[in-house]
Design a protein around this motif. Structure first.
Motif, PDB file in Angstrom:
ATOM      1  N   GLY A 176     -96.050 -88.554  23.062  1.00  7.07           N
ATOM      2  CA  GLY A 176     -96.806 -88.485  21.811  1.00  7.07           C
ATOM      3  C   GLY A 176     -95.983 -87.949  20.650  1.00  7.07           C
ATOM      4  N   PHE A 177     -96.659 -87.841  19.507  1.00  7.23           N
ATOM      5  CA  PHE A 177     -96.004 -87.395  18.280  1.00  7.23           C
ATOM      6  C   PHE A 177     -96.912 -86.394  17.580  1.00  7.23           C
ATOM      7  N   ALA A 178     -96.339 -85.348  17.024  1.00  5.93           N
ATOM      8  CA  ALA A 178     -97.135 -84.355  16.282  1.00  5.93           C
ATOM      9  C   ALA A 178     -96.464 -84.005  14.971  1.00  5.93           C
ATOM     10  N   GLY A 179     -97.254 -84.018  13.887  1.00  6.09           N
ATOM     11  CA  GLY A 179     -96.784 -83.560  12.590  1.00  6.09           C
ATOM     12  C   GLY A 179     -96.015 -84.615  11.837  1.00  6.09           C
ATOM     13  N   GLY A 180     -95.669 -84.302  10.570  1.00  8.15           N
ATOM     14  CA  GLY A 180     -94.752 -85.168   9.855  1.00  8.15           C
ATOM     15  C   GLY A 180     -95.394 -86.233   8.997  1.00  8.15           C
ATOM     16  N   GLY A 181     -96.120 -85.844   7.979  1.00  5.01           N
ATOM     17  CA  GLY A 181     -96.537 -86.757   6.922  1.00  5.01           C
ATOM     18  C   GLY A 181     -97.662 -87.685   7.286  1.00  5.01           C
ATOM     19  N   ARG A 182     -97.394 -88.792   7.962  1.00  5.67           N
ATOM     20  CA  ARG A 182     -98.407 -89.828   8.185  1.00  5.67           C
ATOM     21  C   ARG A 182     -99.387 -89.478   9.299  1.00  5.67           C
ATOM     22  N   ASP A 183     -99.101 -88.419  10.032  1.00  9.19           N
ATOM     23  CA  ASP A 183     -99.878 -88.056  11.219  1.00  9.19           C
ATOM     24  C   ASP A 183    -101.321 -87.700  10.846  1.00  9.19           C
ATOM     25  N   ALA A 189     -92.241 -86.214  24.295  1.00  9.25           N
ATOM     26  CA  ALA A 189     -92.973 -86.142  23.025  1.00  9.25           C
ATOM     27  C   ALA A 189     -92.037 -85.707  21.897  1.00  9.25           C
ATOM     28  N   ILE A 190     -92.487 -85.979  20.664  1.00 11.22           N
ATOM     29  CA  ILE A 190     -91.695 -85.637  19.480  1.00 11.22           C
ATOM     30  C   ILE A 190     -92.552 -84.777  18.564  1.00 11.22           C
ATOM     31  N   VAL A 191     -92.032 -83.646  18.179  1.00 15.20           N
ATOM     32  CA  VAL A 191     -92.684 -82.788  17.183  1.00 15.20           C
ATOM     33  C   VAL A 191     -91.816 -82.824  15.935  1.00 15.20           C
ATOM     34  N   ALA A 192     -92.424 -83.184  14.805  1.00 13.12           N
ATOM     35  CA  ALA A 192     -91.675 -83.316  13.553  1.00 13.12           C
ATOM     36  C   ALA A 192     -91.136 -81.972  13.086  1.00 13.12           C
ATOM     37  N   ALA A 193     -90.067 -82.034  12.343  1.00 13.80           N
ATOM     38  CA  ALA A 193     -89.517 -80.823  11.729  1.00 13.80           C
ATOM     39  C   ALA A 193     -90.596 -80.169  10.873  1.00 13.80           C
ATOM     40  N   ARG A 197     -80.863 -87.698  17.391  1.00  9.93           N
ATOM     41  CA  ARG A 197     -81.596 -87.945  16.148  1.00  9.93           C
ATOM     42  C   ARG A 197     -82.966 -88.483  16.547  1.00  9.93           C
ATOM     43  N   ALA A 198     -83.996 -87.715  16.294  1.00 10.02           N
ATOM     44  CA  ALA A 198     -85.344 -88.134  16.702  1.00 10.02           C
ATOM     45  C   ALA A 198     -85.957 -89.057  15.655  1.00 10.02           C
ATOM     46  N   SER A 199     -86.809 -89.958  16.091  1.00 10.79           N
ATOM     47  CA  SER A 199     -87.664 -90.725  15.183  1.00 10.79           C
ATOM     48  C   SER A 199     -89.102 -90.535  15.678  1.00 10.79           C
ATOM     49  N   ARG A 200     -90.061 -91.179  15.015  1.00  8.09           N
ATOM     50  CA  ARG A 200     -91.459 -91.042  15.434  1.00  8.09           C
ATOM     51  C   ARG A 200     -91.708 -91.578  16.835  1.00  8.09           C
ATOM     52  N   VAL A 248     -81.243 -75.324  23.209  1.00  8.21           N
ATOM     53  CA  VAL A 248     -81.979 -74.380  22.355  1.00  8.21           C
ATOM     54  C   VAL A 248     -81.045 -74.130  21.175  1.00  8.21           C
ATOM     55  N   ASN A 249     -81.352 -74.782  20.088  1.00  5.75           N
ATOM     56  CA  ASN A 249     -80.385 -74.861  18.998  1.00  5.75           C
ATOM     57  C   ASN A 249     -80.401 -73.599  18.112  1.00  5.75           C
ATOM     58  N   THR A 250     -79.630 -73.639  17.076  1.00  7.11           N
ATOM     59  CA  THR A 250     -79.390 -72.475  16.219  1.00  7.11           C
ATOM     60  C   THR A 250     -80.685 -71.771  15.797  1.00  7.11           C
ATOM     61  N   ALA A 283     -88.453 -83.727  25.753  1.00  5.36           N
ATOM     62  CA  ALA A 283     -89.199 -83.664  24.491  1.00  5.36           C
ATOM     63  C   ALA A 283     -88.298 -83.100  23.389  1.00  5.36           C
ATOM     64  N   HIS A 284     -88.645 -83.451  22.152  1.00 10.65           N
ATOM     65  CA  HIS A 284     -87.899 -82.942  20.999  1.00 10.65           C
ATOM     66  C   HIS A 284     -88.831 -82.108  20.124  1.00 10.65           C
ATOM     67  N   ILE A 285     -88.502 -80.842  19.924  1.00  9.99           N
ATOM     68  CA  ILE A 285     -89.266 -79.973  19.028  1.00  9.99           C
ATOM     69  C   ILE A 285     -88.424 -79.831  17.763  1.00  9.99           C
ATOM     70  N   GLY A 286     -88.927 -80.384  16.649  1.00  8.71           N
ATOM     71  CA  GLY A 286     -88.132 -80.491  15.433  1.00  8.71           C
ATOM     72  C   GLY A 286     -87.793 -79.162  14.793  1.00  8.71           C
ATOM     73  N   ALA A 287     -86.806 -79.215  13.934  1.00  8.62           N
ATOM     74  CA  ALA A 287     -86.305 -78.011  13.263  1.00  8.62           C
ATOM     75  C   ALA A 287     -87.435 -77.286  12.538  1.00  8.62           C
ATOM     76  N   GLY A 288     -87.531 -75.996  12.754  1.00  3.85           N
ATOM     77  CA  GLY A 288     -88.502 -75.176  12.045  1.00  3.85           C
ATOM     78  C   GLY A 288     -89.939 -75.355  12.475  1.00  3.85           C
TER      79      GLY A 288
END
Ligand SMILES: CC(C)(COP(=O)(O)OP(=O)(O)OC[C@H]1O[C@@H](n2cnc3c(N)ncnc32)[C@H](O)[C@@H]1OP(=O)(O)O)[C@@H](O)C(=O)NCCC(=O)NCCS
Length: 210
Positions: free
Chosen positions: A203-210, A187-191, A70-73, A135-137, A169-174
């Protein structure tokens, strides 16, 4: 050869389904939560704690990492999955590549030990996918991508050609990572994000407050 799935969470169900699609029925699932022993996950019994593996000869069993994340920022959330793999791999236990029967993997793609490609996942030519990568669904890893060990390409994410994803690194869904972009280690990339510029390590990319 028996296959045992480590950790009886939600991701274990997806791993079990991938194994079943290949005609492989796992012998057991282990979990550190003693209260779950005796229950089943995906129709497979939870037989004991992870340490039960240590009673088995490493040559007689293959392991599958059933722990998701479960990723967070601030945290890709992959430490547990990485530690589980690392602990047993260091003791000589083998984690085969697991690919759902519906996954498409190019003949010259290279996948490291324990890499998992879930239902509908696509790995295109000259891609390199590291150890314990998920490499998920329906995720897509396009031609010439390099994905570092322990990274997670979440459901429906797309790595366009020549993308580099660092270790853990986590590349978020979609999410969509555009051609040639580098996403640093941890690094974390938001869904749902579209990533057009490099992302620094941690680092962090995407997701509302960015
Ligand atoms: C971006 C992300 C890492 C943030 O997680 P978090 O640190 O726990 O943040 P929160 O969920 O508390 O959300 C914080 C804010 O960002 C927004 N937000 C969260 N994720 C977002 C996203 N992907 N896109 C746009 N906005 C997002 C929330 O609505 C919230 O907005 P608010 O402050 O206006 O209420 C997370 O939402 C995400 O996208 N994770 C990837 C999930 C994934 O791929 N899972 C795969 C499982 S198989």
């Amino acid at each position: 050869m028996s296959v045992i799935v480590l950790c009886a969470g939600g991701h274990a169900k997806v791993v079990i389904e991938a194994l079943l699609s290949r005609g492989i029925r796992p012998a057991a699932v282990t979990d550190r939560d003693a209260a779950r022993i005796g229950a089943t996950v995906g129709g497979i019994p939870i037989t004991g704690p992870d340490d039960d593996i240590l009673k088995m000869d490493a040559a007689s069993v293959e392991l599958a990492n059933g722990l998701g994340n479960r990723a967070s920022r601030s945290d890709a959330g992959l430490a547990g999955r990485r530690a589980l793999f690392g602990r047993f791999a260091a003791l000589g236990y083998r984690f085969p590549v697991i690919a759902h029967a519906s996954a498409v993997i190019a003949s010259d793609a290279v996948l490291g030990d324990g890499a998992q490609v879930m239902a509908g996942g696509v790995i295109q030519p000259a891609a390199r996918v590291g150890r314990n990568v998920l490499v998920n669904t329906r995720a897509v890893v396009e031609h010439d991508c390099v994905v570092g060990d322990h990274a997670h390409i979440a459901p429906g994410a797309i790595l366009c050609g020549g993308v580099s994803v660092g270790e853990g690194a986590h590349i978020g869904a979609g999410a969509v990572v555009l051609v040639g972009v580098s996403v640093g280690a941890g690094a974390i990339v938001a869904a749902g994000a579209v990533v057009a510029r490099n992302v620094e390590a941690g680092g962090f990319a995407g997701g509302g407050r960015d």
